[in-house]
Structures are given as C-alpha cells and as structure tokens.
Design an enzyme around this catalytic site. Structure first.
Site, short mmCIF file in Angstrom:
data_model
loop_
_atom_site.label_atom_id
_atom_site.label_comp_id
_atom_site.label_asym_id
_atom_site.label_seq_id
_atom_site.Cartn_x
_atom_site.Cartn_y
_atom_site.Cartn_z
N ASP A 1 -0.21 -2.84 10.92
CA ASP A 1 -1.61 -2.91 11.36
C ASP A 1 -1.65 -3.48 12.78
OD1 ASP A 1 -4.57 -3.15 9.63
OD2 ASP A 1 -4.45 -3.97 11.67
N ILE A 2 -2.48 -2.86 13.64
CA ILE A 2 -2.52 -3.24 15.06
C ILE A 2 -3.18 -4.62 15.27
CG2 ILE A 2 -4.74 -2.17 15.71
CD1 ILE A 2 -3.21 -0.90 18.09
N HIS B 1 -6.49 4.06 3.09
CA HIS B 1 -5.33 3.24 3.46
C HIS B 1 -5.22 2.05 2.52
CE1 HIS B 1 -8.86 2.19 5.90
NE2 HIS B 1 -8.46 0.94 5.83
N HIS C 1 -3.79 -1.66 2.28
CA HIS C 1 -3.29 -2.78 3.08
C HIS C 1 -2.25 -3.56 2.28
CE1 HIS C 1 -6.68 -3.07 6.12
NE2 HIS C 1 -7.35 -2.45 5.16
N HIS D 1 -16.29 -3.01 3.31
CA HIS D 1 -15.48 -3.38 4.48
C HIS D 1 -14.54 -2.29 4.99
CE1 HIS D 1 -17.01 -7.43 4.03
NE2 HIS D 1 -16.66 -7.39 2.75
N ASN E 1 -10.02 -0.64 0.72
CA ASN E 1 -11.48 -0.66 0.86
C ASN E 1 -12.07 0.75 0.83
OD1 ASN E 1 -11.34 -3.47 1.29
ND2 ASN E 1 -11.00 -3.20 3.49
#
Ligand code: 5GP
Ligand code: ZN
Length: 139
Positions: free
Chosen positions: A36-37, A101, A103, A94, A88
């Site tokens: 994740d960026i 995706h 997380h 959110h 999400n």
C-alpha cells in the site's frame, strides 16, 4: 475460469497492467498483490483479483479463491505477529478505490495499524431468530 475483466479508468487495473508502477509482492493468472502506497503500518499490503469489480459480490467465486491464501503468505512474509485482514465495500464502509482489495495490515502496537470501532448492540433473541430464517432461506 471466466476471463479477467479490466476497467480502463481503474487505478488498480492500471497497476495490474503495469501502466502505474507498484511494489509487487505476488502475481498469478488471477491475483495481484502489492504494498500500500500510504501504509497504516510497516508491511501494509493489498491483494486484488485481476477481475475488475467494485465490491466482493461483483467478483465470480473462482476469482476470489487466492485472496486469503495470498494475504496469509504476505502476513508471514511481513513477520507480523498481530495483523488485521480488512476488505471494505462501499463508501460508508470506508472504500475509496472501487476495485476489490483485501488489506493485510500489521498491528505492531496500539498507535499503528488499523483502529477498529466495534459498536456492539445487545442482541434480541426473537429478532435474531427471524433474521436467521430469512437469511438462511437466501443462502
Ligand atoms: P480502501 O479505503 O478503498 O479500502 O483502500 C484503498 C487503499 O489503496 C488505501 O490504503 C490507499 O493507500 C491505497 N492506494 C490508493 N492508490 C494507490 C496506488 O496508486 N498505489 C498503491 N500502492 N496503493 C494505493
Ligand atoms: Zn479495476
């Protein structure tokens, strides 16, 4: 397996295609994973199906099968002892990026990683039983 589906204007589809660079962790015929960026903690990563769809319910089952195994591999690779798996669906849940995706978010301490609100309510037995019948009939 149904063919992958891409959306030209989707940021994650563009990452899969290599049009936008990413720190890739995993790549198979149906699954892609990358860091994740803007991480919530060190090792925060995303696992995505190559089949484009906004919500979990938009993705055919056969394109979902690697998501948790890959999240597990990434959790092991991160060395995290404590971590959250989060997925999400929808704005008020959110979701910001409309491509499914998962997380994987290490939880190294109270401050870093995912903060979870858990607004539990007292369960009503009769209401639960009614809901149980209703949902069971639709499974
Ligand atoms: P959501 O809130 O939709 O569940 O999470 C979207 C996640 O995607 C966020 O954690 C955000 O930092 C990450 N993200 C958004 N754009 C990019 C990008 O271009 N590259 C990477 N690696 N992560 C991104
Ligand atoms: Zn997409």
């Amino acid at each position: 397996m149904s063919a992958v589906k891409m959306a030209a204007n989707c940021i994650f589809c563009r990452i899969i295609k290599g049009e936008i660079p990413s720190m890739k962790l995993y790549d198979s015929d149906k699954t892609f994973a990358f860091l994740d960026i803007n991480p919530l903690s060190k090792g925060h990563a995303l696992v995505i199906p190559k089949y484009h769809g906004a919500k979990l319910t938009d993705i055919p089952d056969e394109h979902l099968t690697e998501l948790l195994p890959v999240a597990s591999r990434i959790a092991k690779a991160s060395g995290a002892e404590n971590f959250n798996i989060l997925q999400n669906n929808g704005r008020i849940a959110h979701q910001v990026v409309d491509h499914v995706h998962v997380h994987m978010i290490p939880k190294p301490n109270e401050q870093e990683g995912l903060g979870v609100g858990w607004p539990q309510q007292q369960g009503n037995k009769d209401e639960l039983a009614k809901l149980h019948e209703e949902m069971k009939s639709k499974m």
